[in-house]
Design an enzyme around this catalytic site. Structure first.
Site, PDB file in Angstrom:
ATOM      1  N   PHE A   1       0.855  -1.175   0.000  1.00 46.59           N
ATOM      2  CA  PHE A   1       0.000   0.000   0.000  1.00 46.59           C
ATOM      3  C   PHE A   1       0.898   1.233   0.000  1.00 46.59           C
ATOM      4  CE2 PHE A   1      -4.298   1.530   0.627  1.00 46.59           C
ATOM      5  CZ  PHE A   1      -5.037   0.425   0.230  1.00 46.59           C
TER       6      PHE A   1
ATOM      7  N   GLN B   1      -7.154  15.260   3.106  1.00 44.47           N
ATOM      8  CA  GLN B   1      -6.528  14.391   2.103  1.00 44.47           C
ATOM      9  C   GLN B   1      -7.404  14.256   0.866  1.00 44.47           C
ATOM     10  OE1 GLN B   1      -5.957   9.877   2.656  1.00 44.47           O
ATOM     11  NE2 GLN B   1      -3.920  10.744   2.660  1.00 44.47           N
TER      12      GLN B   1
ATOM     13  N   HIS C   1      -7.780  11.992  -2.192  1.00 41.02           N
ATOM     14  CA  HIS C   1      -7.348  10.676  -2.649  1.00 41.02           C
ATOM     15  C   HIS C   1      -7.195  10.714  -4.160  1.00 41.02           C
ATOM     16  CE1 HIS C   1      -7.229   6.431  -3.499  1.00 41.02           C
ATOM     17  NE2 HIS C   1      -7.193   6.142  -2.208  1.00 41.02           N
TER      18      HIS C   1
ATOM     19  N   LEU D   1     -14.687   6.249  -4.705  1.00 45.20           N
ATOM     20  CA  LEU D   1     -13.293   5.849  -4.582  1.00 45.20           C
ATOM     21  C   LEU D   1     -12.949   4.531  -5.270  1.00 45.20           C
ATOM     22  CD1 LEU D   1     -10.846   6.981  -2.882  1.00 45.20           C
ATOM     23  CD2 LEU D   1     -11.167   4.917  -1.552  1.00 45.20           C
TER      24      LEU D   1
ATOM     25  N   GLU E   1      -6.563   2.513  -3.386  1.00 45.05           N
ATOM     26  CA  GLU E   1      -5.147   2.438  -3.699  1.00 45.05           C
ATOM     27  C   GLU E   1      -4.710   0.987  -3.878  1.00 45.05           C
ATOM     28  OE1 GLU E   1      -3.048   5.454  -1.416  1.00 45.05           O
ATOM     29  OE2 GLU E   1      -1.844   3.793  -0.682  1.00 45.05           O
TER      30      GLU E   1
ATOM     31  N   ARG F   1      -0.275   9.784  -0.928  1.00 50.29           N
ATOM     32  CA  ARG F   1      -1.424  10.294  -1.669  1.00 50.29           C
ATOM     33  C   ARG F   1      -1.303  11.752  -2.080  1.00 50.29           C
ATOM     34  NH1 ARG F   1      -6.000   7.083   1.815  1.00 50.29           N
ATOM     35  NH2 ARG F   1      -5.475   5.091   0.852  1.00 50.29           N
TER      36      ARG F   1
ATOM     37  N   HIS G   1     -11.192  13.114   0.682  1.00 47.42           N
ATOM     38  CA  HIS G   1     -11.277  11.767   1.208  1.00 47.42           C
ATOM     39  C   HIS G   1     -11.215  11.682   2.722  1.00 47.42           C
ATOM     40  CE1 HIS G   1     -10.922   7.480   1.064  1.00 47.42           C
ATOM     41  NE2 HIS G   1      -9.717   7.463   1.577  1.00 47.42           N
TER      42      HIS G   1
ATOM     43  N   ARG H   1      -2.328  11.372   5.717  1.00 48.16           N
ATOM     44  CA  ARG H   1      -2.481  10.018   6.250  1.00 48.16           C
ATOM     45  C   ARG H   1      -2.059   8.973   5.230  1.00 48.16           C
ATOM     46  NH1 ARG H   1      -6.274   6.045   5.636  1.00 48.16           N
ATOM     47  NH2 ARG H   1      -7.868   7.322   4.625  1.00 48.16           N
TER      48      ARG H   1
HETATM   49  C1  LIG Z   1     -14.307   5.132   0.223  1.00 50.30           C
HETATM   50  C2  LIG Z   1     -13.352   5.077   1.376  1.00 50.30           C
HETATM   51  C3  LIG Z   1     -12.370   4.083   1.423  1.00 50.30           C
HETATM   52  C4  LIG Z   1     -11.470   4.019   2.479  1.00 50.30           C
HETATM   53  N1  LIG Z   1     -10.547   3.017   2.514  1.00 50.30           N
HETATM   54  C5  LIG Z   1      -9.710   2.915   3.578  1.00 50.30           C
HETATM   55  C6  LIG Z   1      -8.764   1.852   3.672  1.00 50.30           C
HETATM   56  O1  LIG Z   1      -8.685   0.978   2.813  1.00 50.30           O
HETATM   57  N2  LIG Z   1      -7.958   1.803   4.756  1.00 50.30           N
HETATM   58  C7  LIG Z   1      -8.033   2.730   5.753  1.00 50.30           C
HETATM   59  O2  LIG Z   1      -7.296   2.622   6.716  1.00 50.30           O
HETATM   60  N3  LIG Z   1      -8.928   3.748   5.691  1.00 50.30           N
HETATM   61  C8  LIG Z   1      -9.768   3.859   4.638  1.00 50.30           C
HETATM   62  N4  LIG Z   1     -10.674   4.889   4.593  1.00 50.30           N
HETATM   63  C9  LIG Z   1     -10.815   5.780   5.748  1.00 50.30           C
HETATM   64  C10 LIG Z   1     -11.593   5.103   6.847  1.00 50.30           C
HETATM   65  O3  LIG Z   1     -12.530   4.220   6.293  1.00 50.30           O
HETATM   66  C11 LIG Z   1     -12.349   6.091   7.712  1.00 50.30           C
HETATM   67  O4  LIG Z   1     -11.522   7.133   8.077  1.00 50.30           O
HETATM   68  C12 LIG Z   1     -12.846   5.407   8.973  1.00 50.30           C
HETATM   69  O5  LIG Z   1     -13.601   4.273   8.640  1.00 50.30           O
HETATM   70  C13 LIG Z   1     -13.656   6.338   9.840  1.00 50.30           C
HETATM   71  O6  LIG Z   1     -14.244   5.584  10.884  1.00 50.30           O
HETATM   72  P1  LIG Z   1     -15.023   6.294  12.067  1.00 50.30           P
HETATM   73  O7  LIG Z   1     -15.470   5.219  12.967  1.00 50.30           O
HETATM   74  O8  LIG Z   1     -14.197   7.373  12.610  1.00 50.30           O
HETATM   75  O9  LIG Z   1     -16.271   6.999  11.348  1.00 50.30           O
HETATM   76  P2  LIG Z   1     -17.516   6.430  10.488  1.00 50.30           P
HETATM   77  O10 LIG Z   1     -17.381   4.998  10.139  1.00 50.30           O
HETATM   78  O11 LIG Z   1     -17.749   7.388   9.404  1.00 50.30           O
HETATM   79  O12 LIG Z   1     -18.707   6.495  11.511  1.00 50.30           O
HETATM   80  C14 LIG Z   1     -19.257   7.696  11.949  1.00 50.30           C
HETATM   81  C15 LIG Z   1     -20.401   7.367  12.860  1.00 50.30           C
HETATM   82  O13 LIG Z   1     -20.825   8.551  13.507  1.00 50.30           O
HETATM   83  C16 LIG Z   1     -22.212   8.633  13.492  1.00 50.30           C
HETATM   84  N5  LIG Z   1     -22.559  10.048  13.574  1.00 50.30           N
HETATM   85  C17 LIG Z   1     -22.102  11.081  12.827  1.00 50.30           C
HETATM   86  N6  LIG Z   1     -22.662  12.232  13.214  1.00 50.30           N
HETATM   87  C18 LIG Z   1     -23.483  11.932  14.244  1.00 50.30           C
HETATM   88  C19 LIG Z   1     -24.342  12.691  15.074  1.00 50.30           C
HETATM   89  N7  LIG Z   1     -24.491  14.000  14.930  1.00 50.30           N
HETATM   90  N8  LIG Z   1     -25.036  12.049  16.036  1.00 50.30           N
HETATM   91  C20 LIG Z   1     -24.936  10.692  16.191  1.00 50.30           C
HETATM   92  N9  LIG Z   1     -24.134   9.949  15.431  1.00 50.30           N
HETATM   93  C21 LIG Z   1     -23.419  10.555  14.475  1.00 50.30           C
HETATM   94  C22 LIG Z   1     -22.644   7.921  12.247  1.00 50.30           C
HETATM   95  O14 LIG Z   1     -23.942   7.418  12.394  1.00 50.30           O
HETATM   96  C23 LIG Z   1     -21.618   6.808  12.156  1.00 50.30           C
HETATM   97  O15 LIG Z   1     -22.083   5.691  12.889  1.00 50.30           O
HETATM   98  C24 LIG Z   1     -11.562   4.969   3.522  1.00 50.30           C
HETATM   99  C25 LIG Z   1     -12.537   5.958   3.470  1.00 50.30           C
HETATM  100  C26 LIG Z   1     -13.417   6.030   2.409  1.00 50.30           C
HETATM  101  C27 LIG Z   1     -14.427   7.130   2.376  1.00 50.30           C
END
Ligand SMILES: Cc1cc2nc3c(=O)[nH]c(=O)nc-3n(C[C@H](O)[C@H](O)[C@H](O)COP(=O)(O)OP(=O)(O)OC[C@H]3O[C@@H](n4cnc5c(N)ncnc54)[C@H](O)[C@@H]3O)c2cc1C
Ligand code: FES
Lengths: 584, 254
Positions: free
Chosen positions: A116, A240, A242, A252, A255, A286, A353, A394
């Site tokens: 990666f 970032q 992407h 997306l 990568e 990236r 991203h 990142r």
């Molecule tokens: C398309 C894509 C591909 C990616 N691929 C990778 C990868 O291969 N490897 C890697 O390491 N990272 C990757 N990333 C980044 C990574 O997936 C995310 O940064 C990470 O999953 C974020 O997780 P989180 O738990 O912080 O937030 P999220 O999974 O976004 O969860 C946010 C949560 O907060 C809740 N929420 C939001 N606002 C409120 C509110 N006001 N009140 C109550 N609940 C709320 C939502 O309901 C949700 O449950 C990728 C990102 C994207 C977009």
């Protein structure tokens, strides 16, 4: 109005929130409040992988991983935090496997690993196979597995409840956490949830931009709510982009495609990354790849009728290999662009991203009130937080790692705090501001549409605060944001009902986006250097003398009742790696 | 995802797409605060190139009637929020391209069937999630955890790959005629969820799960109409998975 009381309240049920819930739930009375059903969270969209120096397929070490993270982050990473993350990565992956996550396997049955961007052996010698994965749906499998464990452990979810405010109260002159205010989408009812510990895990804010890989629901709620209550936001100018979003759509393509051998080409078919990053080429970090792509387009070497994208070429890969390793993302190209990746290159362009910045925390996930003090009872983890393990850029696969490592830490820390801390009294009418916000919006007749203002905001951010930035473009963005804010104050929603009023909630979310856009642009304007994801055309070099420091943005009230961003700065934690020029 | 309500055609690299066209969306609407019965409502829109049903719904919500209510999040077929009945078939709105539907007549959009309608296209998902939870959808093992990962060969991993793709969108369950008519049957998704663990070489809970599926006459209710397989936006061979679970029950062998 309803009230509830829990030891620990976790806001958000993505990877970070559910990982925290699994820890907190076994130690303290815990509730998870989430605006989406847990399995709808955007963690499920992550494709490529989660890295850890397991060394299952070749030699590797957490120290190399730490180094890559620091260097990839252009030396704005807090090195103590990066070291913790790289060390705990191994258990984080093994824990998920034990929970049942179906990782892809090596022939001898261990977890398989792949290359990666930015992950190298021995401090940059060559690419290393560090990313653990489950086809190209690693995030999906993490989200499902954590949700399954939450079912097993009977975690209490309030699904489709929006947290709209954070409740603090003064105790002996110190600000302490008392709970949150939530809004039940189904009924329109307000709930005050009292808690000793609150964990924010609300994810990112990609909807600040027009072209983004982020979900419609990623509106930076947690960051904006904290900011409005006086919590600083750290390093928000670092966003970032992407490299490989489907052109025009932003969806997306991981990568992992390049990890498996796909190549970026310009209109002449040239593998242009050889010019920008001779060693790592297409797998350079990236920010480097995204800028190279934007530069190719700017200099007239873009592909397509409008020469406004470049091409991701997988045609030299075996279709069977593509099907085994990249099934979902090749399907995106087929479904949404009608392109067959076996035989045709895929049009791609950088897409917003990941927010490197966020709510500042210690390595124990405690939220900082300023450079020194923490806010007792307040924790944050995941994309909403800034520890800072990602610095100015990142590395791929480091976020799925971050949410697991710091999600776990947050759950443990929040429960430990709740076990010893006394209850904080709720202030009088803690719901008053939220009610005023919602009713003001609902009652206003005949205003402008929320969607028009949101679109204008996203367009100015794409045009002026994306891959290339300058004083002129950033000032333009700030002026646009100020006038959009005035329009927002006169806007109204059409749905005046109580039940499932998503019109009303979109309006609230736009308010969050406006606040965050202002913080992002203000930080970018002040940072007169180029570092990681932040590139200034008028200051193209990194400036370690003046800018090797974190930005801390505070909301301040003006005399006229308006608000402004005040910037302060925080030193970077450097342990063993001195800044050096980034060459790939 | 880009906001594509007015996606200028030049922005969407046109790959054999239709540049711009008229489409009538026929929506099933229901406002619990003012309607006693659901009603149909038509909107004729100009849409572009590779726009999807979700883009049309957004265009209506953002430009015509803000009260139109539906769930959505990721906008690229990964979160499972927006399963709907589109022209009488269950699909994800974000994955259904308008140009792939017949545009000479209205495109009907209704909530998925068999779950109570809360407002417009939003249904009560709780019974669906309850069915999923009832089959113990988590890895069950005995003894102490090993210090490293459990070993699993690539072939063993492949055995249950298909059913790991499920995004819990409910398209399969709410396309099943037995589910519509029978209050007890927990539907195809729950069986898919069970399959994912029953055929995982690391799992030791197959017996318990099979009992649940057997006792409540779960799998035997399936009449193999293949609606579920057609409906799955992830391409999971749902009927095949159900058949495999039936076989496992008959022969108690996985
Ligand atoms: C398309 C894509 C591909 C990616 N691929 C990778 C990868 O291969 N490897 C890697 O390491 N990272 C990757 N990333 C980044 C990574 O997936 C995310 O940064 C990470 O999953 C974020 O997780 P989180 O738990 O912080 O937030 P999220 O999974 O976004 O969860 C946010 C949560 O907060 C809740 N929420 C939001 N606002 C409120 C509110 N006001 N009140 C109550 N609940 C709320 C939502 O309901 C949700 O449950 C990728 C990102 C994207 C977009
Ligand atoms: S919006 Fe996520 S699946 Fe359609």
């Amino acid at each position: 109005m309803q009230t509830h009381q829990y030891d620990v309240v976790i806001v958000g049920a993505g990877g970070a929130g559910m990982r925290a819930a699994l820890e907190a739930g076994q130690r303290a009375r815990t509730a998870v409040i989430t605006k989406l059903y847990p399995t709808r969270s955007h963690t499920g969209a992550a494709q490529g992988g989660m890295c850890a120096a397991l060394a299952n397929v070749e030699e590797d070490s957490p120290e190399w991983h730490t180094f890559d993270t620091v260097k990839g982050g252009d030396f704005l990473v807090d090195q103590d935090a990066a070291e913790i993350m790289a060390k705990e990565a191994i258990d984080a992956v093994l824990d998920l496997e034990k929970m049942g996550l179906p990782f892809n396997r090596t022939p001898d049955g261990t977890i398989d690993q792949r290359r990666f961007g930015g992950h190298t052996r021995n401090h940059g010698e060559a690419a290393v196979r560090r990313a653990c994965y489950s086809a190209d749906r690693t995030g999906h499998m993490i989200l499902q597995t954590l949700y399954q464990q939450c079912i097993k452990h009977n975690v209490d979810f309030f699904s489709e409840f929006y947290v709209l405010d954070l409740i603090f109260n003064e105790v002996d002159g110190e600000r302490r956490t008392a709970g949150v205010v939530a809004y039940d989408l189904a009924s329109g009812e307000i709930h005050v949830v009292r808690a000793k510990s609150v964990v924010f895990a609300t994810g990112g804010a990609g909807k600040v931009y027009k072209t983004t890989s982020n979900a419609h629901t990623l509106t930076g709620d947690g960051m904006a709510i904290a900011y409005r209550r006086g919590v600083p936001l750290e390093d928000m100018e670092f966003f970032q982009f992407h490299p490989t979003g489907l052109a025009g759509l932003g969806i997306l393509l991981s990568e992992a495609a390049r990890g498996e051998g796909a190549i970026l080409r310009n209109c002449d078919g040239e593998r242009f990354m050889e010019r920008y990053a001779p060693t790592l080429k297409d797998l350079a970090p990236r920010d480097v790849v995204a800028r190279a792509m934007a530069n190719e387009v700017r200099e007239g070497r873009g592909a397509g009728p409008n020469k406004d994208y470049v091409l991701l070429d997988l045609t030299h890969l075996e279709p069977a290999h593509i099907d085994a390793k990249l099934p979902d993302i090749t399907e995106f190209a087929r479904t949404y662009l009608g392109i067959e990746p076996y035989t045709e290159p895929v049009p791609v362009f950088p897409t917003a991203h990941y927010a490197m910045g966020g709510i500042p925390t210690t390595v124990e996930t405690e939220v900082l009130a300023d450079n020194e003090r923490v806010i007792p009872g307040m924790f944050a983890a995941g994309e909403v937080a800034c520890v800072s393990v990602h610095g100015a850029n990142r590395l791929g696969t480091n976020s799925l790692l971050d949410i697991n490592v710091f999600g776990r830490r947050a759950g443990i820390a929040a429960a430990a705090f709740a076990a010893k801390a006394p209850w904080v009294e709720l202030p009088e009418s803690p719901e008053a501001d939220t009610v005023a916000l919602l009713e003001g919006m609902r009652e206003r007749e005949d205003g402008e549409r929320i969607a028009d203002i949101r679109r204008a905001l996203q367009e100015t951010m794409d045009a002026n605060a994306q891959v290339f930035r300058s004083e002129a473009t950033l000032k333009q963005a700030l002026a646009d944001i100020a006038s959009l804010r005035e329009r927002y104050d006169r806007a109204s929603v059409q749905d005046k009902g109580r039940r499932f009023n998503t019109d009303l909630l979109e309006a609230v979310e736009l308010g969050f986006l406006l606040d965050l856009a202002e913080v992002i642009v203000t930080g970018a304007l002040e940072r007169k250097e180029s570092r990681g994801g932040h590139f200034r055309e008028d200051y193209q070099n990194r400036d370690d003398v003046n800018y090797m420091r974190h930005t801390m943005a505070y909301r301040t009230e003006n005399a006229d009742g308006g608000a402004a961003v005040r910037l302060d700065f925080k030193p970077v934690v450097v342990t063993r790696y001195q800044p050096m020029e980034r060459k790939f | 995802m880009t906001v594509t309500t007015e996606a200028p055609v030049k922005e969407t690299p046109d790959a054999g797409g239709v540049p711009s066209f008229q489409v009538t969306m026929r929506l099933r609407r229901f406002n619990p605060e003012s309607d006693t019965e659901p009603r149909w409502e038509d909107h004729t829109l100009t849409m572009h190139g590779t726009d999807r049903v979700l883009d049309a719904l957004h265009k209506i919500k953002w430009e015509i009637d803000g009260s139109l209510t539906f769930r959505r999040s990721c906008a690229h077929g990964i979160c499972g929020s927006d399963a709907m009945r589109i022209n009488g078939r269950n699909r994800l709105a974000c994955k259904t391209l308008l140009k792939d539907l017949p545009l000479d007549k209205p495109i009907s959009v209704e909530p998925i069937k068999g779950l109570a309608v809360m407002k417009d296209l939003v249904v009560d998902m709780e019974p669906f999630y309850a069915a999923y939870k009832s089959i113990m959808p988590f890895l069950i093992t005995t003894g102490n955890d090993p210090s490293r990962e459990r070993r699993q060969s690539p072939e063993e991993r492949e055995r249950f790959d298909d059913t790991t793709k499920c995004i819990l969108c409910a398209a399969c369950t709410t396309s099943c005629p037995v589910y519509w008519s029978d209050g007890q049957y927990f539907g195809p998704q729950a069986i898919v969820g069970a399959h994912r663990f029953i055929f995982d070489s690391r799992d030791e809970g197959a017996e318990e799960r099979l009992e649940i599926l057997n006792d409540r006459e779960g799998v035997w209710r399936c009449r193999t109409t293949f609606n579920c397989t057609d409906a799955c936006p992830r391409g999971i061979e749902v009927t095949k998975a159900i058949q495999e679970v039936k076989q496992a029950l008959l022969f108690r062998r996985v």
